[in-house]
Design an enzyme around this catalytic site. Sequence first.
Site, PDB file in Angstrom:
ATOM      1  N   TYR A 129       3.163 -16.114   4.744  1.00 25.83           N
ATOM      2  CA  TYR A 129       3.193 -14.675   4.417  1.00 25.83           C
ATOM      3  C   TYR A 129       3.685 -14.454   2.984  1.00 25.83           C
ATOM      4  CZ  TYR A 129       4.290  -9.681   5.380  1.00 25.83           C
ATOM      5  OH  TYR A 129       4.356  -8.306   5.379  1.00 25.83           O
ATOM      6  N   LYS A 176       1.483 -12.788   0.086  1.00 24.21           N
ATOM      7  CA  LYS A 176       1.889 -11.518  -0.531  1.00 24.21           C
ATOM      8  C   LYS A 176       2.166 -11.689  -2.023  1.00 24.21           C
ATOM      9  CE  LYS A 176       1.719  -8.746   3.093  1.00 24.21           C
ATOM     10  NZ  LYS A 176       0.757  -7.633   3.164  1.00 24.21           N
ATOM     11  N   ASN A 191      -4.350  -2.614   3.265  1.00 23.51           N
ATOM     12  CA  ASN A 191      -3.104  -2.562   4.031  1.00 23.51           C
ATOM     13  C   ASN A 191      -3.092  -3.539   5.206  1.00 23.51           C
ATOM     14  OD1 ASN A 191      -0.625  -1.071   5.281  1.00 23.51           O
ATOM     15  ND2 ASN A 191      -2.221  -0.896   6.852  1.00 23.51           N
ATOM     16  N   ASP A 239     -10.169  -0.553  10.893  1.00 21.22           N
ATOM     17  CA  ASP A 239      -9.231  -1.432  11.595  1.00 21.22           C
ATOM     18  C   ASP A 239      -9.988  -2.362  12.534  1.00 21.22           C
ATOM     19  OD1 ASP A 239      -5.888  -0.956  12.083  1.00 21.22           O
ATOM     20  OD2 ASP A 239      -6.960  -2.286  13.483  1.00 21.22           O
TER      21      ASP A 239
HETATM   22  N1  LIG Z   1       6.450  -3.299   8.707  1.00 23.40           N
HETATM   23  C1  LIG Z   1       7.098  -3.867   7.710  1.00 23.40           C
HETATM   24  O1  LIG Z   1       8.321  -4.041   7.743  1.00 23.40           O
HETATM   25  C2  LIG Z   1       6.341  -4.302   6.466  1.00 23.40           C
HETATM   26  C3  LIG Z   1       7.077  -4.652   5.338  1.00 23.40           C
HETATM   27  C4  LIG Z   1       6.419  -5.049   4.180  1.00 23.40           C
HETATM   28  C5  LIG Z   1       5.035  -5.087   4.168  1.00 23.40           C
HETATM   29  N2  LIG Z   1       4.334  -4.758   5.281  1.00 23.40           N
HETATM   30  C6  LIG Z   1       2.860  -4.830   5.195  1.00 23.40           C
HETATM   31  O2  LIG Z   1       2.328  -3.546   5.438  1.00 23.40           O
HETATM   32  C7  LIG Z   1       1.035  -3.667   6.045  1.00 23.40           C
HETATM   33  C8  LIG Z   1       1.006  -2.864   7.338  1.00 23.40           C
HETATM   34  O3  LIG Z   1       2.025  -3.370   8.191  1.00 23.40           O
HETATM   35  P1  LIG Z   1       2.484  -2.659   9.546  1.00 23.40           P
HETATM   36  O4  LIG Z   1       3.881  -3.078   9.766  1.00 23.40           O
HETATM   37  O5  LIG Z   1       2.123  -1.225   9.513  1.00 23.40           O
HETATM   38  O6  LIG Z   1       1.565  -3.463  10.590  1.00 23.40           O
HETATM   39  P2  LIG Z   1       1.001  -3.041  12.030  1.00 23.40           P
HETATM   40  O7  LIG Z   1       0.908  -4.330  12.799  1.00 23.40           O
HETATM   41  O8  LIG Z   1       1.770  -1.906  12.616  1.00 23.40           O
HETATM   42  O9  LIG Z   1      -0.479  -2.544  11.690  1.00 23.40           O
HETATM   43  C9  LIG Z   1      -1.390  -3.412  11.067  1.00 23.40           C
HETATM   44  C10 LIG Z   1      -2.806  -2.974  11.404  1.00 23.40           C
HETATM   45  O10 LIG Z   1      -3.710  -3.904  10.756  1.00 23.40           O
HETATM   46  C11 LIG Z   1      -4.771  -4.173  11.650  1.00 23.40           C
HETATM   47  N3  LIG Z   1      -5.374  -5.469  11.301  1.00 23.40           N
HETATM   48  C12 LIG Z   1      -4.862  -6.700  11.487  1.00 23.40           C
HETATM   49  N4  LIG Z   1      -5.749  -7.633  11.073  1.00 23.40           N
HETATM   50  C13 LIG Z   1      -6.839  -6.983  10.622  1.00 23.40           C
HETATM   51  C14 LIG Z   1      -8.081  -7.388  10.072  1.00 23.40           C
HETATM   52  N5  LIG Z   1      -8.406  -8.691   9.929  1.00 23.40           N
HETATM   53  N6  LIG Z   1      -8.978  -6.442   9.700  1.00 23.40           N
HETATM   54  C15 LIG Z   1      -8.675  -5.127   9.858  1.00 23.40           C
HETATM   55  N7  LIG Z   1      -7.521  -4.676  10.398  1.00 23.40           N
HETATM   56  C16 LIG Z   1      -6.608  -5.597  10.765  1.00 23.40           C
HETATM   57  C17 LIG Z   1      -4.127  -4.188  13.033  1.00 23.40           C
HETATM   58  O11 LIG Z   1      -5.102  -3.988  14.058  1.00 23.40           O
HETATM   59  C18 LIG Z   1      -3.127  -3.034  12.917  1.00 23.40           C
HETATM   60  O12 LIG Z   1      -3.693  -1.806  13.333  1.00 23.40           O
HETATM   61  C19 LIG Z   1       0.804  -5.156   6.250  1.00 23.40           C
HETATM   62  O13 LIG Z   1       0.055  -5.658   5.182  1.00 23.40           O
HETATM   63  C20 LIG Z   1       2.210  -5.739   6.215  1.00 23.40           C
HETATM   64  O14 LIG Z   1       2.221  -7.077   5.809  1.00 23.40           O
HETATM   65  C21 LIG Z   1       4.957  -4.363   6.437  1.00 23.40           C
END
Ligand SMILES: NC(=O)c1ccc[n+]([C@@H]2O[C@H](COP(=O)([O-])OP(=O)(O)OC[C@H]3O[C@@H](n4cnc5c(N)ncnc54)[C@H](O)[C@@H]3O)[C@@H](O)[C@H]2O)c1
Length: 248
Positions: free
Chosen positions: A155, A159, A91, A38
């Site tokens: 986004y 995606k 992720n 991360d």
């Molecule tokens: N939460 C939702 O509703 C949702 C829905 C569909 C898809 N997603 C996708 O799921 C994944 C996780 O989402 P989440 O909601 O758990 O997000 P979150 O913000 O809770 O966690 C994301 C993590 O990614 C890390 N991160 C960001 N940029 C980074 C980089 N350049 N290198 C390494 N780490 C990095 C952040 O520090 C954070 O710890 C993402 O790809 C998001 O697009 C989320």
Amino acid sequence: MDLGLNGKVAIVTGGARGIGLSICERFLAEGARVVVADMDGAAAGEAAAALSPDGAAALAVTCDVTDRASVETMVRATLDAFGTIDVLVNNAGFTRDMRIGRMSETDWDLVVDVVLKGAYQCTKAVMPTMIEKNSGRIISISSRAYLGNPGQANYSAAKAGLLGFTRAMSLEAGRHFITVNAVAPGIVETEAVRSLPHFDKIRANAEKTVAIPRMGQVSDVADAVAFLASDRAGYISGEVLHVTGGRY
Ligand SMILES: NC(=O)c1ccc[n+]([C@@H]2O[C@H](COP(=O)([O-])OP(=O)(O)OC[C@H]3O[C@@H](n4cnc5c(N)ncnc54)[C@H](O)[C@@H]3O)[C@@H](O)[C@H]2O)c1
């Protein structure tokens, strides 16, 4: 069902919180070892310490997935600590929502880079190890937003692009018995989503519009990822598994 993940080594980018952290927890519950990769090194360290207090099963690595040198260092650290790589979960990701007229080039680049360049850098970096083993699992977290959401041109494009990347890579990697798949969640109740000022509205809307009338939970996504990472999914590749409660 035995997923066959015991003893496997999985890298989870963005694993320090939210969906990524839940994926790490699920892998550990199956007996796998995880690398919490991360950009937020402090959060990654806290997560790894909580996941594996003696440090034997979880390694925290500060890593920016958009940066080649950082990714290569993370992969080397994984091999030094655990000796191999069986699973990569792409992720890491975030949103910078804005209607196109107000979307800056920076908003565009940041989102496209973390999703697409991040998946490219990490996949490229783990492939030599997986090719040598003639096995591997690569799973990328897309989003239902790949279908297109207003205010999310960056986004949604990233995606959707991730699905093209997944299909292309599944064709390249198949002869090495490496599967490459994507998971597309709907809205998932992470801490970040829960802290939104209009969270109650989001939840109420999910309860009204999703076939299964509740919000997605991080464990819903982690279960799908665990299956695709498992020995039970060895003949599934190039697919996108929707985890949307039936709304897509
Ligand atoms: N939460 C939702 O509703 C949702 C829905 C569909 C898809 N997603 C996708 O799921 C994944 C996780 O989402 P989440 O909601 O758990 O997000 P979150 O913000 O809770 O966690 C994301 C993590 O990614 C890390 N991160 C960001 N940029 C980074 C980089 N350049 N290198 C390494 N780490 C990095 C952040 O520090 C954070 O710890 C993402 O790809 C998001 O697009 C989320």
